[in-house]
Design a protein around this motif. Structure first.
Motif, PDB file in Angstrom:
ATOM      1  N   GLU A   1       3.730  -8.509 -15.526  1.00  0.00           N
ATOM      2  CA  GLU A   1       3.711  -7.282 -14.729  1.00  0.00           C
ATOM      3  C   GLU A   1       2.557  -6.376 -15.164  1.00  0.00           C
ATOM      4  OE1 GLU A   1       6.676  -3.607 -13.478  1.00  0.00           O
ATOM      5  OE2 GLU A   1       7.458  -5.275 -14.638  1.00  0.00           O
ATOM      6  N   GLN A   2       2.326  -6.292 -16.465  1.00  0.00           N
ATOM      7  CA  GLN A   2       1.219  -5.480 -16.968  1.00  0.00           C
ATOM      8  C   GLN A   2      -0.123  -6.016 -16.471  1.00  0.00           C
ATOM      9  OE1 GLN A   2       1.550  -2.647 -18.885  1.00  0.00           O
ATOM     10  NE2 GLN A   2       3.743  -2.874 -18.538  1.00  0.00           N
ATOM     11  N   GLU A   3      -0.310  -7.329 -16.570  1.00  0.00           N
ATOM     12  CA  GLU A   3      -1.559  -7.936 -16.107  1.00  0.00           C
ATOM     13  C   GLU A   3      -1.714  -7.773 -14.595  1.00  0.00           C
ATOM     14  OE1 GLU A   3      -1.591 -11.964 -17.480  1.00  0.00           O
ATOM     15  OE2 GLU A   3      -1.939 -11.375 -19.556  1.00  0.00           O
ATOM     16  N   ASP A   4      -0.616  -7.860 -13.883  1.00  0.00           N
ATOM     17  CA  ASP A   4      -0.636  -7.695 -12.435  1.00  0.00           C
ATOM     18  C   ASP A   4      -1.105  -6.289 -12.064  1.00  0.00           C
ATOM     19  OD1 ASP A   4      -0.031  -9.044  -9.937  1.00  0.00           O
ATOM     20  OD2 ASP A   4       1.579  -7.571  -9.708  1.00  0.00           O
ATOM     21  N   GLU A   5      -0.612  -5.290 -12.784  1.00  0.00           N
ATOM     22  CA  GLU A   5      -1.028  -3.915 -12.521  1.00  0.00           C
ATOM     23  C   GLU A   5      -2.512  -3.713 -12.826  1.00  0.00           C
ATOM     24  OE1 GLU A   5       1.575  -1.209 -14.532  1.00  0.00           O
ATOM     25  OE2 GLU A   5       3.335  -1.946 -13.463  1.00  0.00           O
TER      26      GLU A   5
ATOM     27  N   PHE B   1      -8.338  -3.199 -10.662  1.00  0.00           N
ATOM     28  CA  PHE B   1      -9.736  -3.611 -10.680  1.00  0.00           C
ATOM     29  C   PHE B   1     -10.165  -4.443  -9.478  1.00  0.00           C
ATOM     30  CE2 PHE B   1      -9.160  -2.528 -15.130  1.00  0.00           C
ATOM     31  CZ  PHE B   1     -10.341  -1.872 -15.404  1.00  0.00           C
ATOM     32  N   GLU B   2      -9.234  -5.090  -8.810  1.00  0.00           N
ATOM     33  CA  GLU B   2      -9.587  -5.947  -7.684  1.00  0.00           C
ATOM     34  C   GLU B   2      -9.102  -5.305  -6.386  1.00  0.00           C
ATOM     35  OE1 GLU B   2      -8.248  -9.965  -8.379  1.00  0.00           O
ATOM     36  OE2 GLU B   2      -8.708  -9.791 -10.510  1.00  0.00           O
ATOM     37  N   PRO B   3     -10.019  -4.885  -5.537  1.00  0.00           N
ATOM     38  CA  PRO B   3      -9.621  -4.143  -4.331  1.00  0.00           C
ATOM     39  C   PRO B   3      -8.764  -4.950  -3.348  1.00  0.00           C
ATOM     40  CG  PRO B   3     -11.984  -4.582  -4.334  1.00  0.00           C
ATOM     41  CD  PRO B   3     -11.455  -5.052  -5.645  1.00  0.00           C
ATOM     42  N   ASP B   4      -8.942  -6.253  -3.289  1.00  0.00           N
ATOM     43  CA  ASP B   4      -8.191  -7.068  -2.332  1.00  0.00           C
ATOM     44  C   ASP B   4      -6.909  -7.650  -2.921  1.00  0.00           C
ATOM     45  OD1 ASP B   4     -10.230  -6.588  -0.554  1.00  0.00           O
ATOM     46  OD2 ASP B   4     -11.291  -8.449  -1.010  1.00  0.00           O
ATOM     47  N   TYR B   5      -6.621  -7.334  -4.168  1.00  0.00           N
ATOM     48  CA  TYR B   5      -5.466  -7.923  -4.845  1.00  0.00           C
ATOM     49  C   TYR B   5      -4.186  -7.203  -4.451  1.00  0.00           C
ATOM     50  CZ  TYR B   5      -2.533  -9.808  -8.535  1.00  0.00           C
ATOM     51  OH  TYR B   5      -1.531 -10.433  -9.225  1.00  0.00           O
ATOM     52  N   THR B   6      -3.164  -7.966  -4.116  1.00  0.00           N
ATOM     53  CA  THR B   6      -1.860  -7.403  -3.796  1.00  0.00           C
ATOM     54  C   THR B   6      -0.909  -7.741  -4.936  1.00  0.00           C
ATOM     55  OG1 THR B   6      -2.272  -7.745  -1.456  1.00  0.00           O
ATOM     56  CG2 THR B   6      -0.001  -7.348  -2.107  1.00  0.00           C
ATOM     57  N   SER B   7      -0.414  -6.732  -5.573  1.00  0.00           N
ATOM     58  CA  SER B   7       0.471  -6.911  -6.716  1.00  0.00           C
ATOM     59  C   SER B   7       1.845  -7.367  -6.250  1.00  0.00           C
ATOM     60  CB  SER B   7       0.597  -5.595  -7.480  1.00  0.00           C
ATOM     61  OG  SER B   7       1.626  -5.678  -8.426  1.00  0.00           O
ATOM     62  N   LYS B   8       2.294  -8.509  -6.759  1.00  0.00           N
ATOM     63  CA  LYS B   8       3.606  -9.008  -6.352  1.00  0.00           C
ATOM     64  C   LYS B   8       4.726  -8.153  -6.933  1.00  0.00           C
ATOM     65  CE  LYS B   8       3.612 -12.487 -10.007  1.00  0.00           C
ATOM     66  NZ  LYS B   8       3.609 -13.885 -10.333  1.00  0.00           N
ATOM     67  N   PHE B   9       4.501  -7.552  -8.093  1.00  0.00           N
ATOM     68  CA  PHE B   9       5.532  -6.710  -8.690  1.00  0.00           C
ATOM     69  C   PHE B   9       5.665  -5.387  -7.946  1.00  0.00           C
ATOM     70  CE2 PHE B   9       4.460  -9.569 -12.183  1.00  0.00           C
ATOM     71  CZ  PHE B   9       5.727  -9.990 -12.550  1.00  0.00           C
ATOM     72  N   ILE B  10       4.530  -4.819  -7.542  1.00  0.00           N
ATOM     73  CA  ILE B  10       4.577  -3.569  -6.781  1.00  0.00           C
ATOM     74  C   ILE B  10       5.214  -3.822  -5.422  1.00  0.00           C
ATOM     75  CG2 ILE B  10       3.156  -1.822  -5.639  1.00  0.00           C
ATOM     76  CD1 ILE B  10       1.241  -2.016  -8.045  1.00  0.00           C
ATOM     77  N   THR B  11       4.872  -4.950  -4.794  1.00  0.00           N
ATOM     78  CA  THR B  11       5.474  -5.307  -3.512  1.00  0.00           C
ATOM     79  C   THR B  11       6.983  -5.467  -3.662  1.00  0.00           C
ATOM     80  OG1 THR B  11       3.437  -6.443  -2.874  1.00  0.00           O
ATOM     81  CG2 THR B  11       5.421  -6.985  -1.626  1.00  0.00           C
ATOM     82  N   LYS B  12       7.397  -6.125  -4.725  1.00  0.00           N
ATOM     83  CA  LYS B  12       8.825  -6.335  -4.972  1.00  0.00           C
ATOM     84  C   LYS B  12       9.542  -5.001  -5.206  1.00  0.00           C
ATOM     85  CE  LYS B  12      11.891  -9.199  -7.749  1.00  0.00           C
ATOM     86  NZ  LYS B  12      11.967 -10.186  -8.829  1.00  0.00           N
ATOM     87  N   LYS B  13       8.911  -4.101  -5.962  1.00  0.00           N
ATOM     88  CA  LYS B  13       9.511  -2.787  -6.205  1.00  0.00           C
ATOM     89  C   LYS B  13       9.659  -2.008  -4.903  1.00  0.00           C
ATOM     90  CE  LYS B  13       7.946  -2.083 -10.943  1.00  0.00           C
ATOM     91  NZ  LYS B  13       7.046  -1.320 -11.821  1.00  0.00           N
ATOM     92  N   ARG B  14       8.640  -2.089  -4.049  1.00  0.00           N
ATOM     93  CA  ARG B  14       8.702  -1.385  -2.762  1.00  0.00           C
ATOM     94  C   ARG B  14       9.826  -1.942  -1.898  1.00  0.00           C
ATOM     95  NH1 ARG B  14       2.285  -1.401  -1.641  1.00  0.00           N
ATOM     96  NH2 ARG B  14       1.739   0.315  -3.027  1.00  0.00           N
ATOM     97  N   GLU B  15       9.968  -3.267  -1.899  1.00  0.00           N
ATOM     98  CA  GLU B  15      11.043  -3.890  -1.122  1.00  0.00           C
ATOM     99  C   GLU B  15      12.407  -3.443  -1.637  1.00  0.00           C
ATOM    100  OE1 GLU B  15      10.367  -8.085  -1.406  1.00  0.00           O
ATOM    101  OE2 GLU B  15       8.722  -8.063   0.032  1.00  0.00           O
ATOM    102  N   GLN B  16      12.573  -3.427  -2.950  1.00  0.00           N
ATOM    103  CA  GLN B  16      13.845  -3.004  -3.529  1.00  0.00           C
ATOM    104  C   GLN B  16      14.136  -1.543  -3.215  1.00  0.00           C
ATOM    105  OE1 GLN B  16      13.345  -4.007  -7.661  1.00  0.00           O
ATOM    106  NE2 GLN B  16      13.987  -6.134  -7.356  1.00  0.00           N
ATOM    107  N   GLN B  17      13.097  -0.716  -3.262  1.00  0.00           N
ATOM    108  CA  GLN B  17      13.270   0.695  -2.947  1.00  0.00           C
ATOM    109  C   GLN B  17      13.659   0.873  -1.477  1.00  0.00           C
ATOM    110  OE1 GLN B  17       9.745   3.066  -3.520  1.00  0.00           O
ATOM    111  NE2 GLN B  17      10.917   4.953  -3.680  1.00  0.00           N
ATOM    112  N   LEU B  18      13.035   0.113  -0.599  1.00  0.00           N
ATOM    113  CA  LEU B  18      13.352   0.179   0.822  1.00  0.00           C
ATOM    114  C   LEU B  18      14.793  -0.259   1.077  1.00  0.00           C
ATOM    115  CD1 LEU B  18      12.282   0.738   3.674  1.00  0.00           C
ATOM    116  CD2 LEU B  18      11.536  -1.642   3.762  1.00  0.00           C
TER     117      LEU B  18
END
Length: 110
Positions: A65-69, A74-91
């Motif tokens: 998760e740390q490396e993903d963040e 640093f990578e503009p096109d990178y989509t963080s799977k952990f952030i996506t998962k957190k958003r889904e859980q929050q939704l």
């Protein structure tokens, strides 16, 4: 010092990303030591039946998760799977709360 002056911007950004990941791995080593310490000391439950607070190291410190963040920074096109998962859980949580609110209104509550 000369290397920094001759680097291009993409090279510099890559070096900064590598440094951040290196720091994450260093923190992982520190967290691993803390993990060993806490497995001896930190418990939950009663005194007669203590249970460890964390079942595995990943619950205590998640390197992926740390490396993903870092990659997301640093990578503009990178989509963080952990952030996506957190958003889904929050939704899901928000929708569940709204559902509970609607059920309460149907029952005649406030």
């Amino acid at each position: 010092m000369y290397e920094i002056e001759t680097m291009t911007l993409p090279e510099y950004q890559l070096a900064m990303e590598a440094y951040a990941i290196k720091q994450t791995l260093r923190r992982e080593d520190i967290a691993m030591q803390a993990w060993f310490n806490q497995t001896v000391q930190a418990t939950k439950g009663s005194d007669k039946h203590p249970k460890p607070r964390y079942k595995n190291f990943k619950e205590f410190y998640n390197t992926e998760e740390q490396e993903d963040e870092i990659r997301a920074q640093f990578e503009p096109d990178y989509t963080s799977k952990f952030i996506t998962k957190k958003r889904e859980q929050q939704l899901i949580q928000e929708r569940f709360e709204k559902l509970q609110e609607l059920k309460q209104k149907r029952k005649g509550g406030n």
